[in-house]
Design a protein around this motif. Structure first.
Motif, PDB file in Angstrom:
ATOM      1  N   GLY A   4     -36.441  63.946  44.057  1.00 44.42           N
ATOM      2  CA  GLY A   4     -35.517  64.595  45.234  1.00 44.42           C
ATOM      3  C   GLY A   4     -36.286  65.888  45.729  1.00 44.42           C
ATOM      4  N   ASN A   5     -37.341  66.238  45.094  1.00 46.57           N
ATOM      5  CA  ASN A   5     -38.129  67.513  45.630  1.00 46.57           C
ATOM      6  C   ASN A   5     -39.404  66.909  46.545  1.00 46.57           C
ATOM      7  N   GLY A   6     -39.627  65.611  46.502  1.00 46.29           N
ATOM      8  CA  GLY A   6     -40.573  65.068  47.303  1.00 46.29           C
ATOM      9  C   GLY A   6     -41.918  64.849  46.382  1.00 46.29           C
ATOM     10  N   GLU A   7     -41.619  65.277  45.221  1.00 42.44           N
ATOM     11  CA  GLU A   7     -43.057  65.180  44.217  1.00 42.44           C
ATOM     12  C   GLU A   7     -43.259  63.636  43.736  1.00 42.44           C
ATOM     13  N   THR A   8     -44.532  63.190  43.953  1.00 39.39           N
ATOM     14  CA  THR A   8     -44.758  61.769  43.910  1.00 39.39           C
ATOM     15  C   THR A   8     -44.946  61.611  42.280  1.00 39.39           C
ATOM     16  N   LEU A   9     -44.333  60.910  41.472  1.00 37.19           N
ATOM     17  CA  LEU A   9     -44.203  60.324  40.198  1.00 37.19           C
ATOM     18  C   LEU A   9     -44.811  59.123  39.964  1.00 37.19           C
ATOM     19  N   PHE A  10     -44.898  58.281  40.895  1.00 35.23           N
ATOM     20  CA  PHE A  10     -45.567  56.860  40.537  1.00 35.23           C
ATOM     21  C   PHE A  10     -46.152  56.694  42.190  1.00 35.23           C
ATOM     22  N   SER A  11     -47.516  56.095  42.197  1.00 35.09           N
ATOM     23  CA  SER A  11     -48.093  55.533  43.272  1.00 35.09           C
ATOM     24  C   SER A  11     -49.084  54.598  42.887  1.00 35.09           C
ATOM     25  N   ASP A  12     -49.180  53.664  43.658  1.00 34.34           N
ATOM     26  CA  ASP A  12     -50.394  52.559  43.864  1.00 34.34           C
ATOM     27  C   ASP A  12     -50.575  52.167  45.045  1.00 34.34           C
ATOM     28  N   ASP A  13     -51.890  52.246  45.310  1.00 40.71           N
ATOM     29  CA  ASP A  13     -52.304  51.568  46.732  1.00 40.71           C
ATOM     30  C   ASP A  13     -53.348  50.433  46.558  1.00 40.71           C
ATOM     31  N   PHE A  14     -53.452  50.052  45.064  1.00 44.79           N
ATOM     32  CA  PHE A  14     -54.282  48.984  44.464  1.00 44.79           C
ATOM     33  C   PHE A  14     -55.681  49.017  45.250  1.00 44.79           C
ATOM     34  N   THR A  15     -56.287  49.937  45.294  1.00 40.64           N
ATOM     35  CA  THR A  15     -57.555  50.115  45.755  1.00 40.64           C
ATOM     36  C   THR A  15     -58.632  50.499  44.706  1.00 40.64           C
ATOM     37  N   LYS A  16     -58.150  50.777  43.694  1.00 38.92           N
ATOM     38  CA  LYS A  16     -59.012  51.121  42.328  1.00 38.92           C
ATOM     39  C   LYS A  16     -59.435  49.872  41.823  1.00 38.92           C
ATOM     40  N   GLY A  17     -59.059  48.788  42.239  1.00 40.97           N
ATOM     41  CA  GLY A  17     -59.662  47.642  41.583  1.00 40.97           C
ATOM     42  C   GLY A  17     -58.780  47.241  40.309  1.00 40.97           C
ATOM     43  N   LEU A  18     -58.941  46.105  39.592  1.00 43.17           N
ATOM     44  CA  LEU A  18     -58.299  45.562  38.659  1.00 43.17           C
ATOM     45  C   LEU A  18     -58.680  46.211  37.349  1.00 43.17           C
ATOM     46  N   LYS A  19     -57.568  46.703  36.545  1.00 41.70           N
ATOM     47  CA  LYS A  19     -58.031  47.167  35.215  1.00 41.70           C
ATOM     48  C   LYS A  19     -58.284  46.435  34.393  1.00 41.70           C
TER      49      LYS A  19
END
Length: 433
Positions: free
Chosen positions: A418-433
């Motif tokens: 609710g404060n706008g802090e990002t707790l999770f994100s993924d743009d899938f640009t880091k390649g497969l783990k």
């Protein structure tokens, strides 16, 4: 061979249709598991009586050769028309009565009591008063509800963050009086197994991650529920065809692109027939440390055309401890098939204009979910399209998942508090783990 008369069948269908309309659910032929789960909730909320998921599914799928138990019929009849089954049946058979009476659903119905019942209760009370004896509730037999307080139910996972995952259930049902007992690992009634007194353990396997509710049944009554959080260390991809058959895909099958998806050849390699209906799902399951009544969620998605799919639909699912969001976005022209569920608030495309959720799903679309104190605003490509509110908290978020009735892909997933802090994100640009 069916043992149900035509009159009984027609009356039951009228009751079902009335309840479907009141609950906001669409035509049963298009229902998914969440629809049946909500109907169980709706019936309990309106009547105070809980029917098992398997009972509701049998009735609405017409998978029975004899009428359901009279108690079940009374609950449904009273919900739909405010009268018990037999009274309603008499009116239904009376040629002078052209239509069945309607009850304002939303107002809790009175419990069904027959004249004979009242006579017996009065007689029993008078007899005991003469004897100077207090009449305790359920004196002759401990009720299932009371006995369920003595039931223990727990579980232990054999691995953490891995799939498949065997779960060891431990229970004690010795104090419950019933004919049969069952354990069901999740919403999927096909995974319901019989258990017996004298045994105290049962194992089962979870082939997909998620936040599930395991249930113990005494006959058709749920006597204990237990949340099961089957987490996974990364994104998890699975397909269903048909819905009872699950196919899972390791990262080696995923598209080698800067988004999460899978190509046709990989699906076919696993045995998926692209000429038939299917479901593709992406899961991320963990405790996000995020309250579901105050958060922001964004995601990009698009789909690929398939000849077998007339109405391609994307489903966004946010699962909390106590409730969930289920948001459907479909191709232009398919809006009647859509449904929006935000906690206990339901909006159905059959009886409400949801045309704002129709778009070109074969092009990238951005969805924003903004929730503040249970007030929800939904945006599509940056434009607010819908607002709603709900009452019952969905609790902390334990799972985000996305479902396509065909081939789809996702990108730029974010969860903020609710404060706008990002707790999770993924743009899938880091390649497969």
């Amino acid at each position: 061979m069916s043992h149900i008369s035509k009159n009984d069948k027609n009356l039951l269908e009228a009751i079902k249709k009335r309840i479907e309309m009141a609950s906001g659910l669409s035509d049963v032929s298009g229902w998914v598991q969440k629809d049946y789960e909500f109907l169980v909730f709706f019936i309990e909320d309106q009547t105070g009586h809980r029917l098992s998921l398997s009972t509701v599914k049998r009735i609405w799928k017409n998978e029975f050769e004899r009428l359901p138990h009279i108690t079940t019929l009374d609950i449904l009849a009273n919900l739909a028309y405010g009268k018990d089954w037999h009274s309603l049946k008499k009116e239904h058979l009376n040629p002078k009565i052209q239509t069945l009476p309607k009850r304002e659903i939303g107002k809790k119905p009175r419990k069904v009591k027959s004249q004979k019942f009242y006579f017996l209760i009065v007689l029993a009370v008078l007899t005991l008063v003469v004897l100077g004896v207090y009449l305790p509730r359920n004196a002759s037999k401990k009720s299932i509800t009371k006995a369920s307080e003595e039931v223990s139910f727990s579980y232990e996972k054999t691995v953490d963050g891995k799939i498949p995952n065997t779960v060891v259930f431990r229970y004690d049902i010795e104090g419950v009086d019933a004919n049969r007992f069952f354990l069901q690992q999740s919403w999927d009634s096909s995974r319901k197994v019989e258990i017996f007194k004298g045994s105290h353990e049962r194992t089962d396997i979870y082939y997909i991650p998620g936040y599930f509710t395991a249930k113990l049944f005494a006959d058709e009554n749920i006597i204990k529920e237990l949340p099961i959080h089957v987490t996974y260390e990364d994104w998890f991809m699975a397909a269903r065809q048909p819905m009872e058959e699950v196919y899972t895909f390791s990262p080696t099958f995923w598209s080698k692109e800067d988004y999460l998806g899978i190509d046709k050849s990989s699906l076919e390699e696993k045995g998926i027939d692209l000429n038939k209906k299917m479901q593709l799902a992406f899961y991320y399951v963990r405790n996000f440390g995020l309250e579901g009544d105050n958060f922001r969620h964004t995601i990009d998605f698009k789909m690929e055309p398939l000849e077998a799919i007339d109405c391609p639909i994307f489903n966004l699912h946010v699962q909390g401890v106590d409730g969930f969001y289920w948001i459907m976005i479909g191709n232009k022209g398919c809006e009647s098939e859509l449904e929006i569920r935000l906690g206990d608030a339901i909006h159905n495309g059959k009886n409400e204009d949801l045309s704002m959720f129709g778009t070109s799903v074969y092009e990238w679309q951005k969805v924003d979910v903004l929730t503040e104190d249970k007030e929800v605003t939904l945006k599509l490509n940056g434009t607010p399209i819908f607002t709603s509110a709900y009452h019952q908290s969905i609790g902390p978020i334990m799972e985000i998942s996305y479902f396509f009735n065909g081939i789809g892909m996702i990108d730029d997933v974010q969860l903020k508090n609710g404060n706008g802090e990002t707790l999770f994100s993924d743009d899938f640009t880091k390649g497969l783990k």
